[in-house]
Design an enzyme around this catalytic site. Structure first.
Site, PDB file in Angstrom:
ATOM      1  N   LYS A 300       0.818  -1.215   0.000  1.00  0.00           N
ATOM      2  CA  LYS A 300       0.000   0.000   0.000  1.00  0.00           C
ATOM      3  C   LYS A 300       0.855   1.270   0.000  1.00  0.00           C
ATOM      4  O   LYS A 300       2.026   1.268   0.367  1.00  0.00           O
ATOM      5  CB  LYS A 300      -0.985  -0.033   1.163  1.00  0.00           C
ATOM      6  CG  LYS A 300      -2.073  -1.073   0.910  1.00  0.00           C
ATOM      7  CD  LYS A 300      -3.241  -1.005   1.845  1.00  0.00           C
ATOM      8  CE  LYS A 300      -4.311  -2.020   1.394  1.00  0.00           C
ATOM      9  NZ  LYS A 300      -5.451  -2.067   2.329  1.00  0.00           N
ATOM     10  N   ARG A 335      -3.498 -10.364   4.671  1.00  0.00           N
ATOM     11  CA  ARG A 335      -3.902 -10.377   3.261  1.00  0.00           C
ATOM     12  C   ARG A 335      -2.749  -9.791   2.441  1.00  0.00           C
ATOM     13  O   ARG A 335      -2.385  -8.619   2.635  1.00  0.00           O
ATOM     14  CB  ARG A 335      -5.187  -9.568   3.074  1.00  0.00           C
ATOM     15  CG  ARG A 335      -5.714  -9.528   1.644  1.00  0.00           C
ATOM     16  CD  ARG A 335      -6.999  -8.703   1.576  1.00  0.00           C
ATOM     17  NE  ARG A 335      -7.556  -8.672   0.230  1.00  0.00           N
ATOM     18  CZ  ARG A 335      -7.218  -7.786  -0.701  1.00  0.00           C
ATOM     19  NH1 ARG A 335      -6.326  -6.847  -0.422  1.00  0.00           N
ATOM     20  NH2 ARG A 335      -7.772  -7.837  -1.902  1.00  0.00           N
TER      21      ARG A 335
END
Length: 358
Positions: A300, A335
């Site tokens: 991210k 995840r």
């Protein structure tokens, strides 16, 4: 699910987290408690009180210091009790959820797996690398992303879901649309993973209730096109906790069983770099909801923002650092895009905690 004291909402964050032999000795001595029934224990807590006027108070101490505070003791029970299996997965060690984006525009791998054959090949590789769950999504939820029609999303994901469900793999469907949930569940998906915590579509809660499928409830402030436009919180971690507690209560009231719920604080979804760091530091707080905690921070943007502005595929090291930091606070599921590397990092972490990766 926060406690109340004199009109203030009370939140309890485990501190003094201990591992392996130290944890067992401290629990046996009565000075620590197990964290969510896992291999870690905690010997201290931070008590956070949010007052109706917007004020926030914080104090930390040992378990003995808070032994007479009824509301805190209630939270300690939720923080400590073992988690039941989620979607058939025992949570005695952290699980790895591997990402398959069947999209042209995901922030990291958009277009790489839009072709069904490529998506299936990627899923097979992730399973070989050690993924416990395959998370299949057909709509990008990156900041600024445009929505996709449910019909197009179904076209993208259902063949991939059906293929892997047919092999016996555990598949989650990453969607905020009820029609996509229903189609994927019919194709064999075992888990609903919804970035809107079943609020993005008025039919989603009903699909979840009727299917009795396990659900991951995630926090997102706003929606993908606007969520990064100056997100603001009073206190991000307790704001996120309160939102997830409310969504859990709605789901339980609707008839979803607690063992079919998992929470995700939504790293990167309507949060600044500082917000993301605060939530990660407070990962252990979310165990107070009494449910498995999933952390998704792989590749991210805040990782690059903290480093040298690396593009998504060059953020592996930061992704692993974040994953291990969340495991160190008891997160039960991570995840990730990079399953093989995460599996190896988890194997070392488990060994340090006296557990085997297999």
């Amino acid at each position: 699910m926060s406690a109340e004291r004199d009109g203030g909402a009370v939140f309890v964050r485990p501190l003094g987290i201990l591992g392996h032999e130290t944890a067992a000795a401290a629990v046996e001595a009565g000075i620590a408690r197990w964290l969510a029934g896992g291999p870690l224990a905690f010997a201290m807590v931070e008590v956070i009180v949010r007052w109706p006027d917007g004020g926030i108070g914080r104090a930390s101490g040992t378990l003995a210091d808070v032994a007479g505070w009824e509301q805190v003791v209630e939270r300690l029970d939720a923080l400590s009790r073992p988690r039941q299996p989620f979607a058939g997965l025992a949570l005695d060690k952290p699980a790895i959820m591997g990402i398959i984006n069947v999209t042209p525009d995901s922030f990291s791998d958009g277009g790489d797996f839009l072709d069904h054959a490529n998506a299936i090949a990627q899923g097979a590789a992730l399973l070989d690398a050690g993924a416990d769950i395959l998370d299949v999504g057909g709509e990008s939820t990156r900041p600024g992303a445009d929505p996709v029609s449910p019909e197009e999303e179904i076209r993208r994901v259902v063949p991939v879901v059906r293929h892997f469900a047919g092999t016996g793999a555990k598949v989650s469907i990453d969607t905020r649309h009820a029609a996509v949930m229903a189609a994927a569940l019919e194709a064999g998906a075992a888990i609903i993973n919804d970035v809107t915590a079943l609020t993005g579509d008025p039919e989603s809660l009903g699909v979840a209730v009727r299917s009795a499928a396990p659900v991951v409830l995630m926090h997102m402030k706003g929606e993908p096109r606007t969520m990064q436009q100056a997100p603001d919180y009073l206190d991000v971690s307790t704001d996120v906790y309160a939102y997830l507690a409310e969504r859990v209560a709605v789901c339980l009231d609707a008839g979803i069983r607690p063992e079919n719920l998992c929470v995700d604080p939504g790293i990167g979804f309507g949060k600044t770099v500082a917000h993301n760091l605060d939530v990660l530091r407070h990962t252990a707080l979310f165990h107070g909801l009494g449910l498995p905690v999933l952390i998704g921070l792989s590749r991210k943007g805040f990782i690059g923002a903290l480093s040298r502005k690396e593009p998504p595929k060059d953020r592996l090291a930061g992704s692993l650092a974040g994953a291990l930091a969340s495991l160190g606070q008891g997160a039960q599921i991570v995840r990730v895009h990079d399953v093989a590397e995460t599996y190896q990092a988890r194997a070392l972490w488990l060994a340090l905690e006296g557990q085997s990766a297999t």
